[in-house]
Structures are given as structure tokens and as C-alpha cells.
Design an enzyme around this catalytic site. Structure first.
Site, PDB file in Angstrom:
ATOM      1  NE  ARG A  15      -1.950  -1.713   3.566  1.00 26.71           N
ATOM      2  CZ  ARG A  15      -2.359  -1.881   4.821  1.00 26.71           C
ATOM      3  NH1 ARG A  15      -3.562  -1.477   5.187  1.00 26.71           N
ATOM      4  NH2 ARG A  15      -1.566  -2.449   5.719  1.00 26.71           N
ATOM      5  CD  GLU A 118      -3.543   2.863  15.494  1.00 24.71           C
ATOM      6  OE1 GLU A 118      -2.612   2.742  16.305  1.00 24.71           O
ATOM      7  OE2 GLU A 118      -3.378   3.308  14.342  1.00 24.71           O
TER       8      GLU A 118
END
Length: 372
Positions: A15, A118
Site C-alpha cells: 500500500r 486507528e
């Protein structure tokens, strides 16, 4: 502001932290965007796409970390990257500090202002920057579990959906949140016999309504877990305590009750894992066996589908990225309590109490830091 996007160096991580579309948006806001050469290739974005979007290409990571005020990544910085971070710089990435004391100490030592994807929240109390990757990892979990169940890979040799005259595999999903629901959707679609466990009765009701009887639900307890794992061909660990280490919900003793060749897929491994026998693995070497049970514990599962994952993550992070670049980190955090929840370290101070509790370190809240 100078925004930098380095190439990911964690093993088998394909990614990239910034899509060409996001680079174009940042450039349109008047910011300079610097992307390391080849950073987007794993996700199908060549350097030419970034140049067309108004970004510049840096020859190496040192140029990114040396020149840029805001570093945008996907995975937590590796030791070599942490050595290049500095005070006055903002790092915006997944960090998962609770099970990683070495990274926490390094971020505190270098003084960087680190904001963790997160733990950024939204108005519903959800985690909008974790959700896209949770969706991806959840949907991947039955796929990789089905692969691990194949006899050639050490599994039981059970087909997830069965065939006429032979029953399907039993799949137990522990946790009915974003990951668990996504895993259930794919496992049900593959024809498995699926049970989802969760402590929240409203969540179990939601799952029951949305799947219209195509799966079973059970209230999570130690007794129920012990009962269900005995018949499980696959167990998917899909629990999350935001910012904190994941509780161990399946002990090694419980493995002795499972069928030989059964599979554990621990999607929570980024936060330490929810099985006692879990340890991080990579896409290159994804599985291992303990007491006859196959473990799949890849710590960056979405990296396997890098293009989909990068685009999904970029859609979610872009508004926050622009706020940080347009306003500066302090004003952006003052204005947005949800982004503020992501602040993990600043100038040697740990600003995430759940991480502090997990690591035995002193911590203050982001609100306390800003008030000071």
C-alpha cells in the site's frame, strides 16, 4: 505545508499512504507534495500519476523525512524510518503502539507529533480510519482461512462450502463489529456454517436481522467459546479494544480441544492478537502450526489487495489530512475532537492513556496536552 509520502518498507507491504487523487487535492489547497520514487507502484500508481497530480518525486526516503513537515504513511514506521523522524514533524499513520514498546519509546525519543489512524473517532464513536481496512481484512479472513484449510497447506482438507451430501465447514467468528460482520458476509457467501459471537446484545440483534437467519449468533462468554471451538474448522479473531492491547480470548489449552488441522485467523494481530498462541507473520510466510492447529496471523492483511486498500484508506484519511495541512496540527486538533483522539505522542509525551496502560508508561490525554 510540505507533505511527504515515503515508500512503505515493512515486508510485503504494497500500500501507499497517498493516492494521486489525494496528492492533487493537497496541491489544490496550496501545499507542496513530495512522494518517494516508486512509492505507489505496489498499488498500481506509477510516479507519472503523482507528477500529473502536481506532486514532486523524491529520490529516497531521506529526502522525504528531511524536508517534509507532515509525513503520511500506512504502516507504523520501521526502526530505520523512526531514526529519521524529528521534533516539529507530524506523523500520520497506523501506529498500533500498545503491543510495540520499542516503537513507542522511539517516537517519544525523537519528539515527533504522532497521530494514529486507528484511534481517530467519529460522531458515532466509531473508528473511521480503521473501518476501511477492517472491512478489507474481514472480507479477506475467510478467503485466507479457506486456503489454510487445504490439506497441502497443513489444514484439515475441508472445503468451506461443502458439496451435495457433505456438510460445509464450521466457521466461528469472535467479535461482531466491522471485521466480524465483513468476515461473516464472505463466509456465508462461500456457503460455510457461520456463528458470530459478541458481548453486545444489540449488535447480535443487528447481525441476526441483517443476515436474515443465514448465520447463528451467540453471546460471548468463556463457556460458549470453549463449546464452539471444539467443532470449529476455522476461528476468526475479530475483536478490538481501541488503542489498547487485545485481550487473549483463546488459550493454548483450548487448542487441544480443536480438530487437528483447524485454522485460526487472527485479524487482531496488529494489536497483539486475541489468541494466546498468536505471533505476527508476513504475506511471504503467513502460517505456522501450534499443537496441530494452523495459525494465520499476517499483521498487514489489507496489503495483499493493495490497490483496493490504498483507495479505501485514501478516501477516509483525506479530510483529516487536509485539515492537518491547512490549519497545522494544533489548530486542527483543537477544532476537531475526533482527530484529537488520534494524538499518540508529542515532543516526548505519551498522549494515549490506553497505550500507557498497556505499556506501563505515564500518559496524559490529548485534551490535557492542548490545555497545557
Amino acid at each position: 505545508m510540505q507533505i511527504g509520502c515515503p515508500k512503505e518498507i515493512k515486508p510485503q507491504e504494497f500500500r501507499v499512504g497517498l493516492t494521486p487523487a489525494a496528492a492533487a487535492e493537497a496541491a489544490a489547497h496550496g501545499h507542496q507534495v513530495l512522494v518517494e520514487a516508486g512509492a505507489g507502484l505496489g498499488a498500481g500508481f506509477p510516479d507519472e500519476d503523482y507528477l500529473a497530480a502536481g506532486a514532486r518525486i523524491a529520490p529516497d526516503a531521506a529526502a522525504i523525512y528531511g524536508d517534509c513537515d507532515l509525513i503520511v504513511k500506512v504502516k507504523e514506521p520501521q526502526p530505520a524510518e523512526r531514526a529519521m523522524l524529528r521534533r516539529g514533524q507530524v506523523l500520520f499513520a497506523y501506529l498500533h503502539l500498545a503491543p510495540d514498546p520499542e516503537q513507542a519509546r522511539d517516537l517519544l525519543a525523537c519528539g515527533v507529533t504522532a497521530i494514529a489512524y486507528e484511534t481517530v473517532t467519529d460522531a458515532r464513536g466509531a473508528l473511521p480510519l480503521l473501518a476501511p481496512m477492517s472491512e478489507v481484512a474481514g472480507r479477506l479472513a475467510p478467503q485466507v482461512g479457506a486456503w489454510a484449510l487445504q490439506k497441502a497447506n497443513g489444514g484439515r482438507g475441508v472445503l468451506l462450502g461443502g458439496v451435495p451430501g457433505v456438510g460445509p465447514a464450521n466457521v466461528l467468528i469472535i467479535g461482531g463489529g466491522v471485521v466480524g460482520a465483513a468476515a461473516a458476509r464472505v463466509a456465508v457467501g462461500m456457503g460455510a456454517n457461520v456463528t458470530v459471537m459478541d458481548r453486545s446484545l444489540p449488535r447480535l440483534s443487528w447481525l441476526d436481522d441483517n443476515f436474515m437467519g443465514k448465520l447463528a449468533t451467540r453471546h460471548a462468554s468463556a463457556a460458549a467459546t470453549a463449546e464452539l471451538v471444539q467443532a470449529a474448522d476455522m476461528v476468526v479473531g475479530a475483536v478490538l479494544v481501541p488503542g489498547a492491547a487485545t485481550p487473549k480470548l483463546l488459550s493454548r489449552a483450548a487448542l487441544a480441544t480443536m480438530p487437528r488441522g483447524a485454522v485460526l485467523v487472527d485479524v487482531a494481530i496488529d494489536q497483539g492478537g486475541c489468541f494466546e498462541t498468536s505471533r505476527p507473520t508476513t504475506h511471504q510466510d503467513p502460517i505456522y502450526e501450534v499443537d496441530g492447529v494452523i495459525h494465520y496471523c499476517v499483521a498487514n492483511m489489507p496489503g495483499a489487495v493493495a490497490r483496493t486498500s490504498t483507495q479505501a484508506l485514501g478516501n477516509a484519511t483525506l479530510p483529516f489530512l487536509l485539515a492537518l495541512a491547512d490549519k497545522g496540527w494544533r489548530r486542527a486538533l483543537v477544532d476537531d475532537a475526533h482527530l484529537r483522539a488520534g494524538l499518540s505522542t508529542h515532543e516526548g509525551q505519551l498522549t494515549s492513556p490506553p497505550v500507557g496502560e498497556a505499556l506501563g508508561m505515564a500518559a496524559i490525554t490529548p485534551d490535557q496536552l492542548l490545555a497545557g
